[in-house]
Design an enzyme around this catalytic site. Structure first.
Site, PDB file in Angstrom:
ATOM      1  N   CYS A 166      40.966 -46.103  33.074  1.00 50.27           N
ATOM      2  CA  CYS A 166      41.713 -45.717  34.261  1.00 50.27           C
ATOM      3  C   CYS A 166      40.721 -45.412  35.380  1.00 50.27           C
ATOM      4  O   CYS A 166      39.812 -44.593  35.200  1.00 50.27           O
ATOM      5  CB  CYS A 166      42.593 -44.503  33.967  1.00 50.27           C
ATOM      6  N   HIS A 196      35.164 -42.766  36.001  1.00 53.27           N
ATOM      7  CA  HIS A 196      36.419 -43.124  35.349  1.00 53.27           C
ATOM      8  C   HIS A 196      37.093 -41.842  34.865  1.00 53.27           C
ATOM      9  O   HIS A 196      36.443 -40.827  34.653  1.00 53.27           O
ATOM     10  CB  HIS A 196      36.171 -44.071  34.166  1.00 53.27           C
ATOM     11  N   ASN A 211      30.844 -41.543  35.024  1.00 59.05           N
ATOM     12  CA  ASN A 211      30.928 -42.985  35.254  1.00 59.05           C
ATOM     13  C   ASN A 211      32.048 -43.331  36.229  1.00 59.05           C
ATOM     14  O   ASN A 211      32.410 -44.487  36.376  1.00 59.05           O
ATOM     15  CB  ASN A 211      31.170 -43.702  33.915  1.00 59.05           C
TER      16      ASN A 211
END
Length: 371
Positions: A302, A267, A265
């Site tokens: 993050c 991330h 994804n």
């Protein structure tokens, strides 16, 4: 992946043949599934353990994807949990042939992998998010809210470990997944882990309650009665992590995610956080202690272009006088005073500049023993 999966074929006789292979008498080394091991390593040969694996899993192998047939994992007899076996690889151990502190991060990756394999084995998605049919229609995914790992004994090179995992409901907004880690040769429990997951809309990135439709889809594969990896009352997996306040004793600033740290994804994946936490640990502790417990609370996503600061400070317990005093900032520290058996630390990962909290952690370290 962090530990070599010993292949398994659908045909039991083929697996048994692989497990019984022996090198020529003149060969100083043996090769097992493409990996070379010293012929006289650790007393009991690896093949004897693989024979047991073959006997346990070969006859139960069923037709499916190639990956399904090759991995050494399957649902338990009642279909409510999943077990899988792995071999510790040579580059995952340190100078004493025992797994290192980085193995904790590898084990987390293993735990997550086994969880995904469990989800696939019961018919959930193969996209890596373990989503049900209803979740995919609504663009919903599971994200980690908390992870707690305890390691009682580090595995050594060529050890075969077995991980059992299962999931259960956790209130109206999430679920939980537990793991038990065993030495496959002896059956000894060498580690446990538990986690909490919440549901998020993949498009809006907002948390969402678990609907009855989704709950009905996955609870059918969960134990009927509550089963916990940590059933003890007031166990450490339940403890609240205090926030580490500035200025921290130790810090590592300006950490940047690598491409390898990103998940499907885009991330930062859960494993990268452990590495960042360890970046700000004082080297004196790394040299003399081994990590036995780590708890991480995930508070913010993050992104690939974020810059992260890692902060660490020693936690003073009720028995504070037995904890060595560490001084210094920005990653430096004075030498440890005394020969203490255990110490604890608080950790904070935050966005550099904004100071927004990404992750809050707690670790416990025990004194290394002579091997």
């Amino acid at each position: 992946m962090s530990m070599l999966k010993a292949p398994c074929n659908a045909a039991a006789d083929h697996l048994q043949a692989l497990g019984q292979c022996r090198p020529p008498a003149t060969s100083p080394r043996r090769r097992i599934f493409g990996v070379s091991f010293p012929a006289a390593h650790r007393g009991a040969p690896v093949v004897s353990v693989l024979d047991r694996v073959a006997a346990a899993d070969g006859a139960a192998a069923v037709a499916g994807s190639l990956a399904d047939r090759l991995r050494l994992g399957s649902l338990t007899e009642d279909g409510l949990s999943y077990k899988e076996r792995f071999i510790v690889r040579c580059y995952e151990v340190g100078i004493n042939k025992t797994a290192t502190v980085e193995t904790i991060a590898n084990l987390l990756q293993i735990f997550l992998e086994v969880g995904c394999n469990h989800a696939q084995s019961v018919g959930f998605s193969t996209d890596g998010f373990a989503t049900t049919t209803t979740m995919r229609k609504l663009h919903l995914i599971w994200v980690t809210a908390r992870m707690h790992i305890e390691i009682y004994k580090y595995p050594a090179w060529s050890d075969v470990i077995e991980i059992e995992t299962w999931c259960q409901g956790e209130g109206r907004i999430g679920t939980r997944r537990d793991w038990i880690l065993k030495d496959y040769a002896t059956g000894q429990v060498i580690g446990r882990a538990t986690s909490k997951w919440v549901m998020m809309n993949q498009d809006t990135r907002r948390l969402q309650k678990v609907s009855d439709d989704v709950r009905d889809e996955y609870l059918v594969f969960c134990p009927r009665e509550l089963r916990l990896a940590f059933p003890e009352k007031n166990n450490s997996s339940l403890r609240k992590i205090s926030k580490l306040e500035d200025p921290a004793q130790h810090s590592k600033l300006g950490l940047v995610p690598r491409r390898a740290d990103l998940d499907m994804n885009q991330h930062v994946n859960n494993v990268a956080y452990i590495g960042w936490v360890l970046e700000s640990m004082p080297q004196e502790v790394i040299d003399t202690h081994e990590l036995q417990t780590i708890t991480l609370d995930y508070r913010r996503e993050c992104q690939h272009d974020d810059i992260v600061d890692s902060l660490t400070g020693q936690e003073l317990t009720d028995d504070a006088k037995t904890i060595p005093e560490l001084q210094g900032t920005n990653g430096s520290a004075t030498a440890i005073k005394g020969q203490q058996d255990c110490c604890q630390f608080l950790h904070l990962l935050r966005l550099s500049g904004e100071g927004l909290e990404i992750n809050r952690g707690h670790t416990e370290w025990r004194k290394k023993t002579a091997r």
